[in-house]
Design an enzyme around this catalytic site. Structure first.
Site, short mmCIF file in Angstrom:
data_model
loop_
_atom_site.label_atom_id
_atom_site.label_comp_id
_atom_site.label_asym_id
_atom_site.label_seq_id
_atom_site.Cartn_x
_atom_site.Cartn_y
_atom_site.Cartn_z
N ASP A 167 -33.91 -43.61 -54.38
CA ASP A 167 -33.37 -43.03 -55.61
C ASP A 167 -32.77 -44.07 -56.54
O ASP A 167 -32.49 -43.78 -57.69
CB ASP A 167 -32.31 -41.98 -55.26
CG ASP A 167 -32.95 -40.80 -54.58
OD1 ASP A 167 -34.08 -40.46 -54.95
OD2 ASP A 167 -32.34 -40.23 -53.66
N HIS A 192 -28.11 -44.75 -46.47
CA HIS A 192 -29.02 -43.73 -45.95
C HIS A 192 -28.64 -43.41 -44.53
O HIS A 192 -28.22 -44.30 -43.79
CB HIS A 192 -30.48 -44.23 -46.00
CG HIS A 192 -31.46 -43.13 -45.92
ND1 HIS A 192 -31.89 -42.61 -44.72
CD2 HIS A 192 -32.09 -42.42 -46.88
CE1 HIS A 192 -32.75 -41.63 -44.96
NE2 HIS A 192 -32.89 -41.49 -46.26
N1 CMC Z 1 -21.26 -46.18 -51.51
C1 CMC Z 1 -20.13 -46.62 -50.88
N2 CMC Z 1 -19.87 -46.40 -49.57
C2 CMC Z 1 -20.80 -45.76 -48.86
C3 CMC Z 1 -21.98 -45.28 -49.43
C4 CMC Z 1 -22.21 -45.53 -50.80
N3 CMC Z 1 -23.32 -45.11 -51.40
N4 CMC Z 1 -22.72 -44.64 -48.50
C5 CMC Z 1 -22.01 -44.70 -47.36
N5 CMC Z 1 -20.86 -45.37 -47.58
C6 CMC Z 1 -19.84 -45.70 -46.55
C7 CMC Z 1 -19.01 -44.46 -46.24
O1 CMC Z 1 -17.85 -44.39 -47.03
C8 CMC Z 1 -18.69 -44.69 -44.77
O2 CMC Z 1 -17.63 -45.61 -44.70
P1 CMC Z 1 -16.55 -45.51 -43.48
O3 CMC Z 1 -17.35 -45.72 -42.22
O4 CMC Z 1 -15.61 -46.62 -43.77
O5 CMC Z 1 -15.95 -44.15 -43.57
C9 CMC Z 1 -19.93 -45.40 -44.22
O6 CMC Z 1 -20.54 -46.04 -45.37
C10 CMC Z 1 -20.95 -44.45 -43.59
O7 CMC Z 1 -21.21 -43.40 -44.52
P2 CMC Z 1 -21.51 -41.90 -44.10
O8 CMC Z 1 -21.25 -41.01 -45.27
O9 CMC Z 1 -20.80 -41.60 -42.82
O10 CMC Z 1 -23.04 -41.99 -43.80
P3 CMC Z 1 -24.07 -40.80 -43.80
O11 CMC Z 1 -25.21 -41.23 -42.97
O12 CMC Z 1 -23.39 -39.52 -43.42
O13 CMC Z 1 -24.48 -40.67 -45.34
C11 CMC Z 1 -25.64 -40.82 -47.38
C12 CMC Z 1 -25.70 -41.10 -45.88
C13 CMC Z 1 -27.04 -41.06 -47.96
C14 CMC Z 1 -25.26 -39.36 -47.64
C15 CMC Z 1 -24.61 -41.78 -48.03
O14 CMC Z 1 -24.99 -43.12 -47.80
C16 CMC Z 1 -24.44 -41.51 -49.53
O15 CMC Z 1 -23.67 -40.63 -49.91
N6 CMC Z 1 -25.17 -42.27 -50.41
C17 CMC Z 1 -25.14 -42.02 -51.81
C18 CMC Z 1 -26.05 -40.85 -52.14
C19 CMC Z 1 -27.52 -41.23 -52.06
O16 CMC Z 1 -27.95 -42.26 -52.59
N7 CMC Z 1 -28.31 -40.35 -51.43
C20 CMC Z 1 -29.75 -40.50 -51.37
C21 CMC Z 1 -30.28 -40.64 -49.99
S1 CMC Z 1 -32.01 -41.16 -50.04
C22 CMC Z 1 -32.87 -39.81 -50.63
C23 CMC Z 1 -33.05 -38.76 -49.63
O17 CMC Z 1 -33.71 -39.03 -48.61
O18 CMC Z 1 -32.54 -37.65 -49.85
#
Ligand code: CMC
Length: 430
Positions: A364, A306
């Site tokens: 989720d 998240h």
């Molecule tokens: N599985 C594997 N690796 C992950 C995941 C995951 N679900 N989420 C983040 N990472 C890694 C990502 O690859 C990155 O690694 P590195 O620093 O080595 O490049 C690091 O963690 C940080 O990720 P980010 O994408 O920069 O973080 P963000 O804050 O931009 O993204 C997120 C947050 C929710 C989009 C992401 O965690 C994600 O895609 N999760 C899966 C989708 C999901 O479950 N979304 C629902 C969010 S809760 C409901 C809502 O409020 O909408």
């Protein structure tokens, strides 16, 4: 940085910037005058360090895993309250008295029907249309039917639009579902509570009586509470940005629904359940954990991670409990997907990659299993999220419109394209 000033230095010049404290949470450096003072913009794609507005509605402490609606912890609201009480709280800032609650419930209940002509909109969609596509279209279309509540400068019209939206969203969501599965629409029933009425509109058919199970209705209501607001997330920011131009509230909420649909946001519940089905059995989990950690593989564990929570999402804890309650009520003793989910969670929470990056289950992760047990197809999951989040969107939209300092949202950019050049006739281009 002094107590209430930050100093910005560029070369031999420096400027004082005001630091504003919140009631809780991080202070903000007020950079509104930065361009006028320095001729520079700030750069923060994805708003990772930028507060886009001032708000008194919802607070998240991502490190602690805390979520407050108007100061009240989500756990207490989900345990002791109901969804319409949370709606009142989000909209008006305080929990209602008995008389206020009765009045609010009455007003929402008596706005649940939609204009009969709206049903024709549904028949214009293909039967296999995704219900979120139907929601984007039909919610936007409300502005074509309720002209008496689109003047945003009139507080009465704003109030009526807010109530209409909260009241009509379950009706539209249930119609999207009924159209999707090829069954006749079921009209709302004013003798049922909000969640029971929604389940009735989704699962009743004209040929037999449908009795709403109170345990399942309570679970549905709790799911609505958990999703009701989440401060300045992508869809809420979309609603605010759309609303900042003066667009009517129905159009703004349609914009929010479009943003919510994406798999990184509300679409994650659908994606998480699809992922659990794809994994299928506990013995395949290591393969998917390895894929999630592989930089060359775009796969991510859906329902994990998240932007704000760097701890267990408090909503996920309540959701997990609700999942168990629903499965027990329905007599589902062995759900292979729940087994996969629980094992996946256990492995991920102990894996260095997930621990170091502070990737915990989010809401989720468990909501899909519960919604599927309640009888909803995966394509409806994000629609249910939209239904519940509508009150948050509306409360945030209302807060913005009522803020005297509000102006149109207009981000700047760091331009990296071509500098000015002259047009060439096609015969001279290479
Ligand atoms: N599985 C594997 N690796 C992950 C995941 C995951 N679900 N989420 C983040 N990472 C890694 C990502 O690859 C990155 O690694 P590195 O620093 O080595 O490049 C690091 O963690 C940080 O990720 P980010 O994408 O920069 O973080 P963000 O804050 O931009 O993204 C997120 C947050 C929710 C989009 C992401 O965690 C994600 O895609 N999760 C899966 C989708 C999901 O479950 N979304 C629902 C969010 S809760 C409901 C809502 O409020 O909408």
């Amino acid at each position: 940085m002094s107590d209430n000033t930050a100093k910005l230095t560029m070369g031999d010049k420096s400027w004082d910037l005001k630091v504003r404290p919140g009631s809780i949470g991080p202070d903000v450096v007020d950079i509104a005058s930065l361009y006028a003072q320095t001729g520079c913009f700030t750069y923060d794609p994805g708003f990772t360090s930028t507060a886009s507005c001032e708000s008194a509605i919802t607070y998240i402490d991502g490190d602690e895993g805390t979520l407050l609606y108007r100061g009240y912890p989500i756990e207490q609201l989900a345990e002791h309250g109901d969804f319409l009480e949370s709606c009142y709280l989000l909209l008006y800032g305080e929990l209602p008295t008995k008389a206020q609650k009765d009045d609010f419930v009455h007003r929402v209940t008596y706005h649940t029907m939609i204009h009969e002509q709206m049903s024709r909109f549904f028949t214009g969609f293909r039967r296999d249309a995704h219900p979120m596509a139907i929601m984007v279209g039909t919610v936007g279309a409300l502005s074509a039917f309720y002209h008496d509540s689109t003047d945003i400068s009139d507080p009465h019209q704003r109030m009526v639009a807010s109530l209409r939206m909260i009241a009509k969203m379950p009706t539209l969501a249930a119609m999207a579902y009924k159209y999707h599965v090829g069954q006749p629409f079921v009209y709302p029933r004013n003798d049922l509570d909000y969640a029971s009425n929604f389940l009735h509109m989704c699962f009743a058919v004209p040929c037999e009586e449908y009795k709403v199970n109170p345990v399942l209705a309570r679970a549905m209501d709790r799911i609505f509470i958990l999703h009701a607001d989440h401060e300045q997330n992508a869809s809420t920011s979309t609603v605010r940005l759309a609303g900042s131009s003066g667009a009517n509230p129905f159009a703004c909420i349609a914009a929010g629904i479009a943003c919510l649909w994406g798999p990184a946001h509300g679409g994650a519940n659908e994606a998480a359940l699809n992922m659990l089905s794809e994994i299928g059995s506990v013995d395949r989990i290591p393969e998917y954990i390895a894929r999630a950690k592989d930089k060359n593989d775009p796969f991510r564990l859906m329902g994990f991670g998240h932007r704000v929570y760097k701890n267990y999402d408090p909503r996920a804890r309540i959701m997990q409990k609700t999942t168990h309650e629903v499965l027990a009520e329905l007599g589902i003793r062995d759900d292979p997907l729940l087994d996969v989910a629980m094992e996946l969670e256990k492995i991920a929470l102990n894996d260095d990659y997930f621990v170091e990056k502070k990737l915990y289950p989010n809401i989720d992760f468990y909501s899909g299993i519960t919604l599927r047990a309640l009888g909803f197809p995966t394509t409806m999951f994000t629609v249910l999220f939209a239904l519940a989040r509508t009150v948050g969107w509306i409360a945030q939209w209302k807060e913005m419109v009522e803020d005297p300092s509000q102006k149109i949202g207009r981000p700047r950019q760091l331009y990296t394209g071509a500098a000015q050049r002259d047009y060439l006739p096609i015969s001279q281009r290479r």
